[in-house]
Design a protein around this motif. Structure first.
Motif, PDB file in Angstrom:
ATOM      1  N   PHE A  66       0.811  -1.218   0.000  1.00  0.00           N
ATOM      2  CA  PHE A  66       0.000   0.000   0.000  1.00  0.00           C
ATOM      3  C   PHE A  66       0.846   1.271   0.000  1.00  0.00           C
ATOM      4  O   PHE A  66       0.326   2.365  -0.241  1.00  0.00           O
ATOM      5  CB  PHE A  66      -0.927   0.013   1.213  1.00  0.00           C
ATOM      6  CG  PHE A  66      -0.214  -0.089   2.530  1.00  0.00           C
ATOM      7  CD1 PHE A  66       0.243   1.047   3.180  1.00  0.00           C
ATOM      8  CD2 PHE A  66       0.000  -1.324   3.133  1.00  0.00           C
ATOM      9  CE1 PHE A  66       0.906   0.960   4.391  1.00  0.00           C
ATOM     10  CE2 PHE A  66       0.666  -1.419   4.344  1.00  0.00           C
ATOM     11  CZ  PHE A  66       1.114  -0.276   4.976  1.00  0.00           C
ATOM     12  N   PHE A 118       0.792   3.855  -3.069  1.00  0.00           N
ATOM     13  CA  PHE A 118      -0.348   4.692  -3.436  1.00  0.00           C
ATOM     14  C   PHE A 118      -0.120   6.188  -3.213  1.00  0.00           C
ATOM     15  O   PHE A 118      -0.620   6.992  -4.012  1.00  0.00           O
ATOM     16  CB  PHE A 118      -1.598   4.216  -2.698  1.00  0.00           C
ATOM     17  CG  PHE A 118      -2.138   2.918  -3.247  1.00  0.00           C
ATOM     18  CD1 PHE A 118      -2.910   2.901  -4.389  1.00  0.00           C
ATOM     19  CD2 PHE A 118      -1.850   1.721  -2.623  1.00  0.00           C
ATOM     20  CE1 PHE A 118      -3.395   1.710  -4.905  1.00  0.00           C
ATOM     21  CE2 PHE A 118      -2.322   0.525  -3.129  1.00  0.00           C
ATOM     22  CZ  PHE A 118      -3.103   0.524  -4.280  1.00  0.00           C
ATOM     23  N   LEU A 176      -4.925  -8.560  -8.881  1.00  0.00           N
ATOM     24  CA  LEU A 176      -5.677  -7.653  -8.022  1.00  0.00           C
ATOM     25  C   LEU A 176      -4.863  -6.408  -7.687  1.00  0.00           C
ATOM     26  O   LEU A 176      -5.391  -5.286  -7.674  1.00  0.00           O
ATOM     27  CB  LEU A 176      -6.105  -8.375  -6.746  1.00  0.00           C
ATOM     28  CG  LEU A 176      -7.145  -9.489  -6.923  1.00  0.00           C
ATOM     29  CD1 LEU A 176      -7.413 -10.176  -5.591  1.00  0.00           C
ATOM     30  CD2 LEU A 176      -8.445  -8.923  -7.498  1.00  0.00           C
ATOM     31  N   PHE A 177      -3.575  -6.607  -7.406  1.00  0.00           N
ATOM     32  CA  PHE A 177      -2.731  -5.460  -7.064  1.00  0.00           C
ATOM     33  C   PHE A 177      -2.581  -4.518  -8.257  1.00  0.00           C
ATOM     34  O   PHE A 177      -2.795  -3.296  -8.139  1.00  0.00           O
ATOM     35  CB  PHE A 177      -1.366  -5.949  -6.599  1.00  0.00           C
ATOM     36  CG  PHE A 177      -0.376  -4.835  -6.378  1.00  0.00           C
ATOM     37  CD1 PHE A 177      -0.527  -3.949  -5.315  1.00  0.00           C
ATOM     38  CD2 PHE A 177       0.697  -4.663  -7.243  1.00  0.00           C
ATOM     39  CE1 PHE A 177       0.378  -2.919  -5.115  1.00  0.00           C
ATOM     40  CE2 PHE A 177       1.607  -3.643  -7.051  1.00  0.00           C
ATOM     41  CZ  PHE A 177       1.446  -2.764  -5.992  1.00  0.00           C
ATOM     42  N   ASN A 178      -2.215  -5.054  -9.412  1.00  0.00           N
ATOM     43  CA  ASN A 178      -2.048  -4.206 -10.591  1.00  0.00           C
ATOM     44  C   ASN A 178      -3.365  -3.560 -11.023  1.00  0.00           C
ATOM     45  O   ASN A 178      -3.394  -2.397 -11.429  1.00  0.00           O
ATOM     46  CB  ASN A 178      -1.471  -5.018 -11.747  1.00  0.00           C
ATOM     47  CG  ASN A 178      -0.008  -5.358 -11.543  1.00  0.00           C
ATOM     48  OD1 ASN A 178       0.706  -4.668 -10.827  1.00  0.00           O
ATOM     49  ND2 ASN A 178       0.446  -6.429 -12.166  1.00  0.00           N
ATOM     50  N   GLY A 179      -4.445  -4.309 -10.925  1.00  0.00           N
ATOM     51  CA  GLY A 179      -5.744  -3.733 -11.263  1.00  0.00           C
ATOM     52  C   GLY A 179      -6.147  -2.617 -10.321  1.00  0.00           C
ATOM     53  O   GLY A 179      -6.691  -1.593 -10.739  1.00  0.00           O
ATOM     54  N   THR A 180      -5.877  -2.805  -9.029  1.00  0.00           N
ATOM     55  CA  THR A 180      -6.183  -1.751  -8.054  1.00  0.00           C
ATOM     56  C   THR A 180      -5.328  -0.519  -8.291  1.00  0.00           C
ATOM     57  O   THR A 180      -5.810   0.617  -8.199  1.00  0.00           O
ATOM     58  CB  THR A 180      -5.966  -2.276  -6.630  1.00  0.00           C
ATOM     59  OG1 THR A 180      -6.761  -3.453  -6.428  1.00  0.00           O
ATOM     60  CG2 THR A 180      -6.351  -1.233  -5.605  1.00  0.00           C
ATOM     61  N   VAL A 181      -4.054  -0.731  -8.602  1.00  0.00           N
ATOM     62  CA  VAL A 181      -3.166   0.396  -8.894  1.00  0.00           C
ATOM     63  C   VAL A 181      -3.668   1.178 -10.104  1.00  0.00           C
ATOM     64  O   VAL A 181      -3.782   2.409 -10.073  1.00  0.00           O
ATOM     65  CB  VAL A 181      -1.727  -0.114  -9.126  1.00  0.00           C
ATOM     66  CG1 VAL A 181      -0.872   0.960  -9.775  1.00  0.00           C
ATOM     67  CG2 VAL A 181      -1.110  -0.541  -7.805  1.00  0.00           C
ATOM     68  N   LEU A 234      -6.710   1.115 -11.491  1.00  0.00           N
ATOM     69  CA  LEU A 234      -8.040   1.661 -11.257  1.00  0.00           C
ATOM     70  C   LEU A 234      -7.964   2.936 -10.423  1.00  0.00           C
ATOM     71  O   LEU A 234      -8.538   3.968 -10.779  1.00  0.00           O
ATOM     72  CB  LEU A 234      -8.912   0.618 -10.556  1.00  0.00           C
ATOM     73  CG  LEU A 234     -10.345   1.043 -10.224  1.00  0.00           C
ATOM     74  CD1 LEU A 234     -11.128   1.306 -11.493  1.00  0.00           C
ATOM     75  CD2 LEU A 234     -11.044  -0.029  -9.383  1.00  0.00           C
ATOM     76  N   THR A 235      -7.224   2.889  -9.321  1.00  0.00           N
ATOM     77  CA  THR A 235      -7.122   4.061  -8.452  1.00  0.00           C
ATOM     78  C   THR A 235      -6.466   5.240  -9.161  1.00  0.00           C
ATOM     79  O   THR A 235      -6.965   6.371  -9.120  1.00  0.00           O
ATOM     80  CB  THR A 235      -6.316   3.699  -7.190  1.00  0.00           C
ATOM     81  OG1 THR A 235      -6.927   2.587  -6.533  1.00  0.00           O
ATOM     82  CG2 THR A 235      -6.244   4.879  -6.247  1.00  0.00           C
TER      83      THR A 235
END
Length: 386
Positions: A236, A239, A290-295, A297-298
């Protein structure tokens, strides 16, 4: 388009020879242009594919970061769907030496070609704009262009390897996860960066802003390498740098930092780093996806929101400037109108004054006899006689 329109006209035997030659030259130019773009697409796809195979995890051809999908989507969006043969040729050339059988190679090639075409068609259906200046554009690219469209190639490739016996049934979910992760991240990494560079070009920053950009990119890369090498779960920490990039540098900074984070995380997953070491290949690929997608997306959602805010502020400033100019024009118009009314009143007052002045100087009739006029002639004659 002109050559295509001419080609559809009915043939006329009285058409001049020069017109026929112009049509042929137009067709040749159009064919040469399309052929050149197809070759460019094939070369870009093949070159990035050879780089992507360096990270292969399954059967030497399934990689968690497949950049050619992003290249294919960019070429189809910018050059048109007519460049799809270049994708098919390059995909066949890449997989010909890797696929277990010719039917498997053909099936994988079909999936690699069909997936970016589906992504572009889905993006067109929802009105995607390359500027990515709306929140809906970021959502469409992530969920339609990346996750939905790339599922086609992942499913086709996994099925082809399973039917050819290269992958066992028990390993199909892991293969599907790795394939889908690689194709998805190829779109999320390449497409936003290419679109940002195409729209903004090389940024014209001052020395201080360039220094900030270098510090931001180096810090993002350093923090990502650090959190993927330690045993603690500190992913995290990347971010704040992504938020910094989106706020200060917009889509270009966001896409650059997402590229740095995704590539670093993928290398860590390939080399079994601590955040991706437990639970086997499927678990590692799910965590990476999930990590790359969250990065992505955010960061892209935040950049889109900031872009919308900046555009709204510019529109408000433009409207305010327009209203100010209109108010100035109205004020000048009011002053002009006041001046005209005063001039009319002065003119009317002068006319009334000139009309009343003889009444004040003359008798009741308002007429003053002029000297030497006919009314004084008898008196003048009597004076001369005397």
């Amino acid at each position: 388009m002109a050559g295509h329109a001419l080609a559809r006209r009915p043939w006329r035997w009285d058409r001049p020879v020069s017109a026929v030659a112009d049509i042929d030259r137009g067709r040749l130019r159009q064919a040469a242009c399309v052929g050149s773009w197809i070759l460019v697409t094939a070369a870009l796809y093949y070159g990035t594919a050879r780089l992507g195979l360096l990270l292969a995890l399954v059967h030497q051809q399934v990689t968690p970061l497949w950049l050619p999908t992003g290249v294919a989507v960019c070429c189809l969006m910018l050059l048109g769907l007519r460049t799809w043969p270049g994708i098919a040729l390059a995909a066949f050339a890449v997989n010909a030496g890797l696929g277990p059988t010719l039917p498997a190679v053909l099936m994988i090639t079909a999936g690699n070609t069909l997936a970016p075409v589906c992504s572009v068609l889905l993006l067109r259906a929802v009105g995607f704009r390359c500027e990515m200046d709306r929140l809906r554009d970021a959502l469409a690219l992530i969920f339609l262009g990346a996750f939905a469209g790339m599922l086609v190639s992942a499913a086709a490739g996994t099925l082809a390897l399973a039917l050819a016996g290269a992958v066992h049934a028990a390993g199909s979910p892991s293969t599907l996860a790795v394939w889908w992760t690689g194709d998805t991240m190829g779109v999320l990494v390449v497409v936003p960066l290419v679109m940002a560079v195409r729209l903004s070009g090389v940024p014209r920053f001052g020395a201080a802003r360039w220094a900030e950009a270098v510090v931001l990119l180096a810090g993002t890369l350093g923090v990502t390498i650090f959190v993927t090498q330690v045993s603690l779960h500190l992913l995290f920490l990347v971010f704040p740098f992504l938020i910094w990039a989106a706020f200060r540098f917009g889509h270009l900074g966001a896409a650059s930092c997402v590229l740095a984070v995704s590539v670093s995380a993928t290398f860590a997953a390939v080399h079994h780093a601590h955040p991706f070491v437990n639970g086997g290949l499927l678990h590692a690929m799910v965590n990476l996806q999930l990590f790359n997608g969250t990065v992505a997306l955010t960061t892209f959602l935040l950049a889109a929101v900031i872009t919308e805010r900046d555009l709204a502020r510019q529109d408000l400033e433009h409207v305010a400037a327009h209203l100010t100019a209109m108010a100035a024009e109205l004020e000048r118009g009011q002053l002009t109108l006041k001046t005209m009314v005063l001039d009319v009143l002065r003119a009317r007052h002068g006319a009334v004054a000139r009309a009343l002045r003889p009444d004040q100087e003359g008798g009741p009739g308002g007429v003053v006899p002029a000297a030497g006029s006919g009314a004084d002639e008898p008196t003048a004659r009597r004076r001369r006689r005397a």
